[in-house]
Every structure is written in structure tokens, then in C-alpha cells.
Design an enzyme around this catalytic site. Structure first.
Site, PDB file in Angstrom:
ATOM      1  N   ARG A  25      37.519  31.908  43.404  1.00 49.08           N
ATOM      2  CA  ARG A  25      36.069  32.067  43.276  1.00 49.08           C
ATOM      3  C   ARG A  25      35.577  31.081  42.232  1.00 49.08           C
ATOM      4  NH1 ARG A  25      34.654  37.380  39.559  1.00 49.08           N
ATOM      5  NH2 ARG A  25      35.543  36.563  37.640  1.00 49.08           N
TER       6      ARG A  25
ATOM      7  N   PHE B 266      44.444  46.083  42.330  1.00 48.38           N
ATOM      8  CA  PHE B 266      44.902  47.075  41.357  1.00 48.38           C
ATOM      9  C   PHE B 266      43.859  47.347  40.275  1.00 48.38           C
ATOM     10  CE2 PHE B 266      48.994  45.282  42.940  1.00 48.38           C
ATOM     11  CZ  PHE B 266      49.449  46.441  43.569  1.00 48.38           C
ATOM     12  N   HIS B 267      42.706  46.679  40.348  1.00 50.08           N
ATOM     13  CA  HIS B 267      41.593  46.958  39.442  1.00 50.08           C
ATOM     14  C   HIS B 267      40.993  48.300  39.839  1.00 50.08           C
ATOM     15  CE1 HIS B 267      37.733  46.609  37.436  1.00 50.08           C
ATOM     16  NE2 HIS B 267      38.042  45.421  36.940  1.00 50.08           N
TER      17      HIS B 267
ATOM     18  N   GLU C 246      28.668  35.876  36.938  1.00 50.09           N
ATOM     19  CA  GLU C 246      29.421  35.471  35.755  1.00 50.09           C
ATOM     20  C   GLU C 246      29.545  33.946  35.639  1.00 50.09           C
ATOM     21  OE1 GLU C 246      32.265  39.424  35.176  1.00 50.09           O
ATOM     22  OE2 GLU C 246      33.112  37.623  36.101  1.00 50.09           O
TER      23      GLU C 246
ATOM     24  N   GLU D 199      42.179  41.565  43.253  1.00 52.41           N
ATOM     25  CA  GLU D 199      41.868  42.663  42.334  1.00 52.41           C
ATOM     26  C   GLU D 199      42.138  44.036  42.948  1.00 52.41           C
ATOM     27  OE1 GLU D 199      38.651  41.655  39.236  1.00 52.41           O
ATOM     28  OE2 GLU D 199      37.848  40.830  41.093  1.00 52.41           O
TER      29      GLU D 199
ATOM     30  N   GLU E 185      28.656  45.690  34.739  1.00 54.16           N
ATOM     31  CA  GLU E 185      30.053  45.908  35.131  1.00 54.16           C
ATOM     32  C   GLU E 185      30.852  46.404  33.948  1.00 54.16           C
ATOM     33  OE1 GLU E 185      32.302  42.748  36.897  1.00 54.16           O
ATOM     34  OE2 GLU E 185      30.623  42.026  38.109  1.00 54.16           O
TER      35      GLU E 185
END
Length: 669
Positions: free
Chosen positions: A114, A362-363, A153, A360, A312
Site C-alpha cells: 500500500r 492477525f490484527h 495515513e 493484517e 483508528e
């Protein structure tokens, strides 16, 4: 175009990033049902969905997004609709490979992550404008859309590109900043090492060089890269203002990660309609709740003291740090309400439903892989009820007690190569001074170095400058005015040294701060790794001796400058380590070395006493933060300890804050 009034249509936000494109349509109705059960009021939608919105150039697929927004709207859930410009589709990069960024070493990065964007690339800029226009035309007046979320971001993971397109854009930016080549050569000090430029086209980005690249060239390039990204935000924002009037436009900031220098949020805050922030606990061995408080205070300060929004954070562990422990029971609510105490108008998470694939997976999320029969879900629904109970909090403002000066621009300048010590770290000093103030139960407002002209000592009796290497010349008069009117100023070493071009201020160190501090620094004497020196209060005993490291210097106090503590040993033994200079009805303190922990706190206590500030009497790691406004005064007590805490209320009664808990008391109007 005038900005819409922020918050005009925003409830207290509770929810998270929703990525329905990762799931089949039959899951969407279940998601909305569970969102209602959890008390979700708002979701962020579409942030990473460009490839789904525009699967082929000029061919749009809105059916899925129409359906999702319709389901959310019917359920009474508002939408923070994202422009997906942080990840252009694969077809875009195939057609425009030059839009991929180039590193300083000349390596072009590839698609597959990204944020792989050259912000100067005209093809990217045109495509971003086109998809934003399409979104604005279709959803600009949709009643579910209460906020627009541009990109994601900025600066993570890439801000600067070093390609030829950027080189040309940099030359144009430099013309705007410096005007003439003579002015640029003067600002950059190109007489050193024979770097003078005779034509604008000779100037390139600060690519890999045999030795240290010109520091001001590097600093200007950092500013240029920041400005290019910000210009892209402004372009999208203006499209949305035109097509969706009255709906505020934002992008998510990251004001206080413990590493990485991000962007200049003082500048960015002027361009958004609502300041929002992302914050994740950094499990690096430090007290994570102190960093959380700092991030929230800094975000509120960037917003000019106005309410902001936590866009977030994580329900539990993340997956991108070396080690990702789960949050303890109650910690998610404590984190969320801690942000709200310090000004956030809600608590949003990444993300709603935990992903099954991708980087992500496991986030953690509001809805875990294991569904709803778990502690996490129970805590999410409990938090939803608590946020709803605080509805009257909207529009109130957090009250700060002391002020701290912080500059991203100075941090960038100080972090360049060949400083007196490679371990100098302005962010470390910021964290340390903030922690000392936090431990005195003081709420901090941050200020840029250019925002001190009208600083009122009655509003902020103490002003702390943890480390301000690059200081504008104007700061000298501003600080002198503040101190002479009764303010107490505390400045740490290696401050006031250079101007905005990384050029030394004329005369002795500490340059711009020399007169207000009433001293000169004859020589820097950095300490080697592992080397320490003692610092001893003048006339004090053993309990008033401190251990210092990293830095010492030869300080020459001037007339009226009192030596409060001296170096007890080392090469600067006997010289001043802590001074106090009376100016008018105030005083300016200077700390010429690095103290940490209790030693630094002892110096902060001296300045608090000088400023007439008596800290609140509370147990360690129990916060008191106050928000006040037309709806009343809200007192947040946040207990980060494993024991219940007894706290005194303004009416003289006592209350109990459970271990690891948060209690909010509302004063009668």
C-alpha cells in the site's frame, strides 16, 4: 472555498473501518445486525477499495457500495466515506509504472503493498481526482455520509520519492520558497564543499551521495515531499467540498508514533475540516499509556484545542510489531475513554471484522475470528454503551495546565547526519519531559515555535521546551515577552541553535535563546555511550544529586543568571548544569544535560514551584483529565493501576475508581 463547520452532523463516533469487499454479500447483513448490537454509530468505508470501485479504467462498479451504504443507513449507522487513493489498482500501475516511487538509492518500488505513490506524478494526480470526483458525484448528498476520509495515513510507508518527475517539481517548489538561485545558495550554504548552483535544472533531490548530502537540501526536500502530499489532499478535499457541501473532509493523522517522523501536522491541521488521529500502543518496554496520553494531547493541540476524533486504534494486539501482546481485560475501554478525556469525540477502531487473509489478518478487530462468544466482544458492546452514555460530552473542550513547544520541522533538521552526538533525539526528550508532567497529573497543551507571540502566563504559567534545535529568530522576542510578564520557562540543551535553514544563529550558543536564558554555551561536550556525570544542587545534599548522561557543555552564566546545579565530575566539573535567569516578573530555566526519570522530575518540580503550580494529589498512574463546555464539566479519572483508587471530588466527597477502570463524574452546571 469555505470549509464546512466540523461536527455539524457527527454524533459521538463508535465503530471502525469496515471492509465489506473482503466478504461475500451474505455476511453484510450479519455485520450490520452485530453493529447495532454493539452500539456502532459510524464506520469508515471504502479506504482500500479502488480496485473494487473501478475494476477497469473508467468502468465503475457501485452496486456493492450502494447496497452496503443502504444497509448501514437503514440501521442508523453513519458513514465516513473514504477516497481510496492510497492504493491505486494494479491496472493503473501497469499503465503508469512511473507513478511508483523511487528510493534515494534509485530503486523503483513495486506494487503489492500500500502507499506506493509518487505524489508528484501527474498520472496519479489525475486518476486520484477522477475517482474522487466519481465518488463525490454519486454519494456527495447521501444522508448516510457524514464525513469524508481522503487517502490514508499520508507518509506511511512512503512520503518522499526521488524520481526525475520529483526533481523537476522540487526545482519549482524551490523557486517558490527561495525566489532566486542566489537566495537558495545562501540558504543552503553551498559555498561549503563547492556546491553552488548556477541553474535551477542543476538541482536534484538529495539522492545517495558519496558522503553527507547538504543538510539544508535534505531538510528542504523533506518539506517539499510533505507539501506535495498535502497538495494532493487539498485537491481531493476541494473536489469533495464542491460536490458534497457541508460535509467535513479529513484524513487520518499519526501524530505521535514512538518512531518515524511522519509529516508536519501543524501545517496539515490547517487544511482538514476535522482533525483525526490513529494511535496504536507501542510495546517497546515503555509505559504505553503515557504515549497514549501524549498522542491525544498533541492531537488536540494540533486541532487548536477543538474536539477531534480517534479514527483508528486496536481492540487488542496488532500484528506489525516484533511482539504483539493482547490487551488486558478493561484495557481497551481504558484506552478509548482516555482518548475521549483528552478531546476525542468518540472511539473508532481498525477494524470492524477481523480479516482472514492479507498482511493484517492477525490484527485484532471489534469482531474477532472467533465471533461473539469471547471477552473481546463483550468488552466491545460494553464500551459501545459507555460511549453512548457520554452523548452530552460533544463539543466540550479539554482543559490544559501547562504548555510544551514541539516542532516536526526542527525534529527533521536535528535528525540529519553529523550532529555533535548521533544519540541526540528530540523525540526522546519530548517523551521524557512529557512523562514528568504526566506523573504530576498535569494535562499538556502543545504549541508550535511560531505560535508563542501572544502566550499568556496566566493561562500557561509553565512553558517547557524539551529540545528545539531549529528555532525561528522570532522566538527570542516571544519568549522574552512571555517570561517578563511572569511566565516560567524551562529549556533543555541543544535548543535555539540554528534557524529554519539549518544555519547557526549569529554569536554564541544557544543562539536565539541566549538572551532570555541569560547565558552562553562556550562548548558542547557530548558524553560517550555508557559515560555518565553527576549533577549536584548548589548547597544541596545527597538527595539533591542527579545522574546525567549523553550530554554536557560549558555554560557561562551572565549577569542575573543564577547557577542552581553544577556538574559534579567529568570534563565540565564545577560548571553550571542548571540555571535560572530572572526576567521581569518571571524566570527562564536552562538544563544543560540529559536527566531522566526521577532526576528529571525533580528539576520539573523546581520549575512548577517557581510557576506557582501545585499538582493534583492523586496516586501514581491515576489520571484526572477535565473536559468542560456548555453541557457541563466532565472529570475523567483513569486508573492504570492494579488497585482501586480513592479520589477526592470538588464537592469534598470521595469516590472509588476500580483497578484498571475509568470513572466519569459530571459537575453540576
Amino acid at each position: 472555498m469555505p470549509s464546512p463547520a466540523p461536527h455539524a452532523r457527527l454524533p459521538l463516533a463508535f465503530g471502525g473501518d469496515y471492509n465489506p469487499e473482503q466478504w461475500p454479500p451474505e455476511v453484510w447483513e450479519e455485520d450490520v445486525r452485530l453493529m447495532r448490537e454493539a452500539g456502532v454509530t459510524t464506520v469508515s468505508l471504502g479506504v482500500f477499495s479502488w480496485a473494487r470501485m473501478e475494476p477497469r479504467p473508467g468502468e465503475y462498479d457501485w452496486e456493492w457500495l450502494d447496497t452496503v451504504i443502504g444497509l448501514l443507513h437503514e440501521a442508523g449507522i453513519s458513514v465516513n466515506l473514504g477516497t481510496p487513493t492510497v492504493v491505486p489498482p494494479a491496472w493503473f500501475y501497469r499503465a503508469h509504472p512511473s507513478a511508483l516511487p523511487v528510493t534515494r538509492e534509485g530503486v523503483r518500488l513495486a506494487f503489492g503493498s500500500r502507499g506506493a505513490i509518487c505524489h508528484s506524478n501527474p498520472d496519479y494526480r489525475a486518476a486520484a481526482a477522477t475517482i474522487t470526483e466519481a465518488l463525490g458525484e454519486r454519494y456527495g448528498s447521501h444522508p448516510a455520509v457524514v464525513l469524508w476520509h481522503v487517502h490514508n495515513e499520508y507518509g506511511a510507508p512512503v512520503l518522499a520519492c526521488y524520481c526525475d518527475t520529483c526533481a523537476t517539481a522540487f526545482q519549482g517548489w524551490l523557486r517558490g520558497r527561495h525566489g532566486t538561485l542566489d537566495a537558495l545558495n545562501e540558504a543552503w550554504g553551498t559555498a561549503f564543499w563547492g556546491q553552488q548552483y548556477g541553474e535551477w535544472e542543476e538541482i536534484t533531490p538529495p539522492r545517495a551521495t558519496p558522503s553527507v548530502c547538504n543538510p539544508t537540501q535534505q531538510l528542504d526536500y523533506r518539506r517539499f515531499a510533505d507539501a506535495q502530499a498535502r497538495a494532493n489532499f487539498v485537491a481531493e478535499r476541494d473536489i469533495l467540498h464542491r460536490l458534497s457541501p457541508g460535509v467535513p473532509v479529513t484524513t487520518n493523522f499519526m501524530v505521535a508514533p514512538s518512531q518515524g517522523q511522519t509529516v508536519d501536522y501543524w501545517a496539515w491541521a490547517k487544511e482538514v475540516d476535522l482533525v483525526t488521529n490513529d494511535h496504536y500502543l507501542m510495546t517497546d518496554g515503555r509505559r504505553t499509556h503515557v504515549n497514549l496520553a501524549l498522542a491525544a494531547d498533541l492531537t488536540r493541540s494540533v486541532a487548536g484545542g477543538a474536539p477531534w476524533l480517534l479514527l483508528e486504534h486496536a481492540t487488542s494486539g496488532v500484528n506489525w510489531q516484533p511482539y504483539n501482546p493482547a490487551k488486558r481485560p478493561g484495557e481497551m475501554a481504558r484506552n478509548s475513554l482516555g482518548h475521549m478525556a483528552r478531546g476525542s469525540e468518540g472511539a473508532m477502531f481498525f477494524q470492524w471484522r477481523q480479516s482472514r487473509s492479507g498482511a493484517e489478518k492477525f490484527h485484532t478487530a471489534m469482531l474477532a475470528h472467533s465471533g461473539t462468544d469471547n471477552r473481546g466482544w463483550r468488552e466491545v458492546t460494553d464500551l459501545g454503551r459507555r460511549v453512548a452514555d457520554l452523548a452530552d460530552l460533544r463539543g466540550t473542550r479539554t482543559r490544559g495546565d501547562v504548555a510544551v513547544v514541539w516542532s516536526w520541522d526542527s525534529w527533521w533538521a536535528q535528525s540529519l547526519e553529523w550532529r555533535p552526538s548521533q544519540d541526540l533525539d528530540a523525540r526522546e526528550r519530548l517523551d521524557s519531559f512529557y512523562e514528568a508532567l504526566y506523573d504530576r497529573h498535569l494535562t499538556v497543551d502543545f504549541l508550535p515555535p511560531t505560535g508563542l507571540a501572544e502566550l499568556d502566563p496566566s493561562r500557561y504559567p509553565l512553558l517547557v521546551v524539551p529540545q528545539l534545535y531549529a528555532a525561528p529568530l522570532s522566538i527570542a522576542a516571544d519568549l522574552d515577552r512571555y517570561v517578563s510578564r511572569g511566565g516560567t520557562l524551562l529549556v533543555s540543551f541543544f535548543s535555539g541553535i540554528v534557524d529554519e535553514n539549518d544555519t547557526l544563529h549569529p554569536g554564541a550558543y544557544p543562539g536565539a535563546l541566549r538572551d532570555v536564558l541569560g547565558l552562553t554555551v562556550e562548548e558542547f561536550d557530548p558524553l560517550l555511550p555508557g559515560e555518565t556525570v553527576g549533577v549536584r544542587r548548589v548547597g544541596g545534599g545527597e538527595s539533591e544529586s542527579y545522574a546525567a548522561d549523553l550530554w554536557s557543555e560549558v555554560v557561562i552564566p551572565g549577569a542575573g543568571c543564577e547557577t542552581v546545579a553544577v556538574f559534579a565530575d567529568g570534563r565540565t566539573a564545577g560548571g553550571a548544569a542548571l540555571t535560572r535567569h530572572a526576567v521581569g516578573s518571571g524566570a527562564a530555566w536552562y538544563l544543560a544535560t540529559r536527566l531522566t526519570g526521577a532526576d528529571l522530575a525533580a528539576v520539573v518540580d523546581l520549575t512548577l514551584a517557581d510557576a506557582g503550580i501545585t499538582p493534583v494529589d492523586l496516586p501514581s498512574d491515576v489520571e484526572l483529565v477535565v473536559r468542560e463546555g456548555e453541557s457541563g464539566t466532565f472529570r475523567f479519572y483513569v486508573n492504570h493501576t492494579e488497585s482501586e483508587a480513592k479520589v477526592a471530588l470538588p464537592d469534598g466527597s470521595w469516590a472509588t475508581v476500580p483497578a484498571g477502570g475509568v470513572e466519569v463524574f459530571r459537575d453540576p452546571r
